[in-house]
Design a protein around this motif. Structure first.
Motif, PDB file in Angstrom:
ATOM      1  N   ASN A 129       0.828  -1.202   0.000  1.00  0.00           N
ATOM      2  CA  ASN A 129       0.000   0.000   0.000  1.00  0.00           C
ATOM      3  C   ASN A 129       0.867   1.259   0.000  1.00  0.00           C
ATOM      4  O   ASN A 129       0.599   2.222  -0.745  1.00  0.00           O
ATOM      5  N   SER A 130       1.921   1.270   0.815  1.00  0.00           N
ATOM      6  CA  SER A 130       2.807   2.440   0.853  1.00  0.00           C
ATOM      7  C   SER A 130       3.530   2.641  -0.470  1.00  0.00           C
ATOM      8  O   SER A 130       3.653   3.770  -0.967  1.00  0.00           O
TER       9      SER A 130
ATOM     10  N   LYS B 215       1.128   4.136  -3.150  1.00  0.00           N
ATOM     11  CA  LYS B 215       0.933   5.583  -3.023  1.00  0.00           C
ATOM     12  C   LYS B 215       2.191   6.346  -3.439  1.00  0.00           C
ATOM     13  O   LYS B 215       2.111   7.395  -4.073  1.00  0.00           O
TER      14      LYS B 215
ATOM     15  N   LYS C 221       2.633   6.314  -7.324  1.00  0.00           N
ATOM     16  CA  LYS C 221       1.610   7.161  -7.939  1.00  0.00           C
ATOM     17  C   LYS C 221       1.983   8.632  -7.800  1.00  0.00           C
ATOM     18  O   LYS C 221       1.893   9.402  -8.759  1.00  0.00           O
ATOM     19  N   ARG C 222       2.398   9.006  -6.592  1.00  0.00           N
ATOM     20  CA  ARG C 222       2.761  10.399  -6.339  1.00  0.00           C
ATOM     21  C   ARG C 222       3.985  10.804  -7.151  1.00  0.00           C
ATOM     22  O   ARG C 222       4.029  11.895  -7.748  1.00  0.00           O
TER      23      ARG C 222
END
Length: 303
Positions: free
Chosen positions: A177-178, A181, A184-185
């Motif tokens: 999950n980390s 993100k 994506k960022r």
């Protein structure tokens, strides 16, 4: 159950695969329901083995709908410009009109626009629009590895006697999950940082702006009633935010008479609008600029 009986809904769940999984519990608590009209169009319902980043697992199914109509578009770069110029020259040579009034000028402009659009469509073939088939820009091998590892650990942890894998599964899920993100960022920052040219920035702005059309919703009035149409909504907003303003409901009157253009106006027009000025204005645009409402594309090599 009472809700299903009173609403005439059908349950899509099949089998006993758990939809909710934690360390000490595996149960089927997530239901998929649909109306009778959609029941025959839903196929392949299943509990997905993909990591959901949650205690609830993904529920997947296929909804069969009517075939989407094929979309077509034209690419100006594939236009046969030599034939385009020949067809347009032939039609313009046969064009006869007199510019003596506003209406006659507008008719001539409309005819010229029709000839330009027709010549373009005749010499630029239609192309079927297809999907790109490309994945997202932020996906990479590291994310694939974490997803695969998370899936394996979940399958192990769900088996009896292998509860010791739960902690490893939770750690891998948090890392996945980390990382998701993070990439994506970083991908979005890189994309925005690469936008140096004005043309690319304008294209990005246009794509972000051309979303669903926003409509004015009904507003609750002080008397407890709702506005019935856009005019009432806008009037209430104007009176609320600009209480001292006055709304003019008079429609603009259009003079439908065919007024003759005086000679002085023609002389001024010839001074302001010259062939060289028009040629300069057209060449100021980039090649293959997006067509406006007139459907006319610009090309540097067209005189």
């Amino acid at each position: 159950m009472d809700l299903l009986l009173t609403t005439d809904l059908s349950i899509l769940n099949r089998g006993s695969e758990p939809t909710f999984v934690i360390r000490n519990k595996q149960e089927v608590i997530d239901l998929s329901v649909c109306s009778k009209g959609l029941l025959q169009k839903i196929k392949g319902w299943k509990v997905s083995s993909e990591p959901s980043l949650s205690d609830h697992r993904h529920l997947r199914f296929t909804l069969e709908i009517n075939k989407v109509e094929t979309e077509y578009y034209r690419n100006p770069k594939r236009t046969n410009w030599d034939k385009y110029r020949a067809d347009l020259s032939r039609d313009l040579n046969n064009l006869q009109f007199r510019l003596g009034s506003r209406q006659s000028t507008e008719r001539a402009v409309n005819m010229l626009q029709d000839f330009i659009v027709w010549a373009y469509k005749e010499n630029c073939p239609l192309i079927e629009r297809k999907g790109t088939g490309q994945g997202v820009a932020w996906w990479n091998a590291n994310l694939s590895k974490l997803r695969k590892s998370s899936r394996k650990l979940l399958n192990k942890a769900m088996k009896p006697g292998l509860e010791q894998h739960w902690e490893s599964y939770k750690d891998t899920q948090r890392n996945y999950n980390s990382a998701l993100k993070k990439f994506k960022r970083e991908s979005w920052k890189k994309f925005c940082g690469d936008i140096q040219k004005l043309l690319i920035a304008i294209r990005l702005l246009r794509s972000l702006r051309n979303g669903p059309n926003k409509t004015v919703e009904a507003i609750l009035l002080p008397d407890g009633m709702f506005t019935n149409n856009d005019n009432e909504t806008l009037s209430y907003l104007m009176n609320t935010h600009f209480p001292d303003s006055a709304i003019n409901y008079r429609e603009q009157e259009h003079d439908a008479q065919d007024k003759r253009v005086i000679c002085a106006e023609w002389r001024l027009t010839r001074k302001v609008i010259t062939p060289s000025g028009k040629r300069w204005a057209i060449k100021a645009f980039g090649s293959f600029k997006a067509a406006g409402c007139d459907e006319i594309f610009l090309h540097r090599n067209i005189n």
